[in-house]
Design an enzyme around this catalytic site. Sequence first.
Site, PDB file in Angstrom:
ATOM      1  CE  LYS A   1      82.128  59.366  26.254  1.00 42.27           C
ATOM      2  NZ  LYS A   1      82.575  60.155  25.144  1.00 42.27           N
TER       3      LYS A   1
ATOM      4  CB  SER B   1      95.054  60.935  28.661  1.00 47.27           C
ATOM      5  OG  SER B   1      95.098  60.998  30.009  1.00 47.27           O
TER       6      SER B   1
ATOM      7  CB  SER C   1      94.146  57.534  30.973  1.00 47.58           C
ATOM      8  OG  SER C   1      92.995  56.893  31.685  1.00 47.58           O
TER       9      SER C   1
ATOM     10  CB  SER D   1      90.103  71.923  25.703  1.00 49.15           C
ATOM     11  OG  SER D   1      90.858  72.787  26.121  1.00 49.15           O
TER      12      SER D   1
ATOM     13  NE  ARG E   1      85.814  53.883  41.977  1.00 51.96           N
ATOM     14  CZ  ARG E   1      86.350  54.514  40.871  1.00 51.96           C
ATOM     15  NH1 ARG E   1      87.216  55.386  41.103  1.00 51.96           N
ATOM     16  NH2 ARG E   1      86.533  53.766  39.818  1.00 51.96           N
TER      17      ARG E   1
ATOM     18  CE  LYS F   1      83.788  52.722  33.857  1.00 50.05           C
ATOM     19  NZ  LYS F   1      84.942  52.114  32.946  1.00 50.05           N
TER      20      LYS F   1
ATOM     21  CG  ASN G   1      89.276  50.949  32.324  1.00 51.26           C
ATOM     22  OD1 ASN G   1      88.166  51.078  31.923  1.00 51.26           O
ATOM     23  ND2 ASN G   1      89.197  50.971  33.815  1.00 51.26           N
TER      24      ASN G   1
ATOM     25  CE  LYS H   1      88.812  60.718  30.998  1.00 49.09           C
ATOM     26  NZ  LYS H   1      89.665  59.593  30.718  1.00 49.09           N
TER      27      LYS H   1
HETATM   28  O1  LIG Z   1      90.839  53.782  44.544  1.00 50.96           O
HETATM   29  C1  LIG Z   1      90.432  52.881  43.586  1.00 50.96           C
HETATM   30  C2  LIG Z   1      89.885  53.390  42.483  1.00 50.96           C
HETATM   31  C3  LIG Z   1      89.395  52.469  41.377  1.00 50.96           C
HETATM   32  N1  LIG Z   1      89.756  51.261  41.658  1.00 50.96           N
HETATM   33  C4  LIG Z   1      89.130  50.167  40.668  1.00 50.96           C
HETATM   34  O2  LIG Z   1      89.897  50.032  39.519  1.00 50.96           O
HETATM   35  C5  LIG Z   1      89.346  49.950  38.228  1.00 50.96           C
HETATM   36  C6  LIG Z   1      89.338  51.167  37.458  1.00 50.96           C
HETATM   37  O3  LIG Z   1      89.202  52.334  37.877  1.00 50.96           O
HETATM   38  P1  LIG Z   1      89.480  53.369  37.086  1.00 50.96           P
HETATM   39  O4  LIG Z   1      88.827  54.640  37.900  1.00 50.96           O
HETATM   40  O5  LIG Z   1      90.573  53.776  36.492  1.00 50.96           O
HETATM   41  O6  LIG Z   1      88.561  53.509  35.726  1.00 50.96           O
HETATM   42  P2  LIG Z   1      86.797  53.220  35.606  1.00 50.96           P
HETATM   43  O7  LIG Z   1      86.703  51.749  35.125  1.00 50.96           O
HETATM   44  O8  LIG Z   1      86.170  53.706  36.904  1.00 50.96           O
HETATM   45  O9  LIG Z   1      86.650  54.189  34.409  1.00 50.96           O
HETATM   46  C7  LIG Z   1      87.262  55.453  34.487  1.00 50.96           C
HETATM   47  O10 LIG Z   1      88.487  55.480  33.954  1.00 50.96           O
HETATM   48  C8  LIG Z   1      88.594  55.197  32.426  1.00 50.96           C
HETATM   49  C9  LIG Z   1      90.236  55.151  32.166  1.00 50.96           C
HETATM   50  O11 LIG Z   1      90.839  54.294  32.842  1.00 50.96           O
HETATM   51  C10 LIG Z   1      87.734  55.839  31.625  1.00 50.96           C
HETATM   52  O12 LIG Z   1      88.153  57.313  31.560  1.00 50.96           O
HETATM   53  C11 LIG Z   1      86.349  55.920  32.088  1.00 50.96           C
HETATM   54  O13 LIG Z   1      85.785  56.790  31.470  1.00 50.96           O
HETATM   55  C12 LIG Z   1      86.273  56.335  33.409  1.00 50.96           C
HETATM   56  O14 LIG Z   1      84.812  56.113  33.880  1.00 50.96           O
HETATM   57  C13 LIG Z   1      87.769  49.843  38.860  1.00 50.96           C
HETATM   58  O15 LIG Z   1      87.555  48.543  38.903  1.00 50.96           O
HETATM   59  C14 LIG Z   1      87.728  50.352  40.095  1.00 50.96           C
HETATM   60  O16 LIG Z   1      86.823  50.074  41.106  1.00 50.96           O
HETATM   61  C15 LIG Z   1      90.372  50.774  42.620  1.00 50.96           C
HETATM   62  O17 LIG Z   1      90.398  49.426  42.965  1.00 50.96           O
HETATM   63  N2  LIG Z   1      90.544  51.405  43.590  1.00 50.96           N
END
Ligand SMILES: O=c1ccn([C@@H]2O[C@H](COP(=O)(O)OP(=O)(O)O[C@H]3O[C@H](CO)[C@H](O)[C@H](O)[C@H]3O)[C@@H](O)[C@H]2O)c(=O)[nH]1
Length: 344
Positions: free
Chosen positions: A141, A18, A173, A39, A257, A129, A169, A87
Amino acid sequence: MTDQVSGTSILITGGTGSFGSAMARRMLHRGCAEVRVLSRDEAKQDGMRRRFNDDRLRFYLGDVRDPAAVASACRGVEYVFHAAALKQVPSCEFFPVEAVRTNVLGSANVVEAARANGVRTVVCLSTDKAVYPANAMGMSKALMERVAQAYSRGQSTGDTVVCTVRYGNVLCSRGSVVPLFIEQVRNGVPLTVTDPRMTRFLMSMEDAIGLVERAFTFGETGDLFVRKAPASTVDILARAVARLFGVVPVVTTIGARHGEKFHETLVAREELARAEDHGEMFRIPLDAPDLDYHLYFDEGDEGAEPVEPYTSDNAEQLDADAVVKIFHQTPEIRALLEMGGIGG
Ligand SMILES: O=c1ccn([C@@H]2O[C@H](COP(=O)(O)OP(=O)(O)O[C@H]3O[C@H](CO)[C@H](O)[C@H](O)[C@H]3O)[C@@H](O)[C@H]2O)c(=O)[nH]1
């Protein structure tokens, strides 16, 4: 004034992602003579080649874990944007050694190849993170940031400048929660919220790119640039998606998770104490002590006041209306709405 990147050759590692593809578009728009993408996935490269249809875009198939592949992609390049990374928090939890190989050793390969090839500037992309990390992705990271800083400490004038940017975040993305919530609304199934009280910083891709541009324009070696951002709870995010599509939110709580943090931190307390406030962002200059350890025992920094870290819990909090407003400014979401919204 001529654009700094006009006529130059740049490399984006992880360029089909992205961030990578948005950055490639931006660099082509700014007049780069060549934009290289390094890539691993040939199918994604092919898709990007077709979408862009621009012969200034060149593809290098390879992995940042492979020094030879990185060296060959760096040859003759002026700027490198290092976005290649593992990531996803859960997968790095299960395969931490893979995270080390890509995020730590791969980054060291990028910095070393850039130096060996006389690249002007490398910008490494990090994440909130990495601060007080609670999971393998963040830990790897954090080590990537240290690789960039250790390189910068040993450097002489005229060497490759290596900076890092850190952000939270990015809305919409690939693989992130907003596209998932949108998909769930479209399919008429409940929105799966991990924990409604969890908070995340929210930024647009445009802001992320602006931060990287700032780093390679003004950054000195070892600098860390952090974009300030508002935050929201996951519950508000889910409700904002429902509101965007005009449906009543049906939310199911599924629990956090593996390895997830409740709140994220963009700037640690120790960093904030020496950060420069540049309005939209913080610059954290290189902390460059040498290995002369006796100084730490003889000359402690006694005057420093304790400060609170900059977290997604104490940052500006958005309500659902404010999040909807940001959604409307997000090109990926606007495209979806223009395609007829849900049900398609
Ligand atoms: O089904 C889901 C999935 C996630 N979440 C929550 O949504 C938030 C964001 O989750 P994401 O999976 O979008 O993002 P993360 O914070 O887990 O981070 C991940 O996504 C980011 C981009 O958005 C970066 O890429 C990062 O490196 C990667 O680990 C979190 O609190 C997560 O608990 C939900 O509520 N429901």
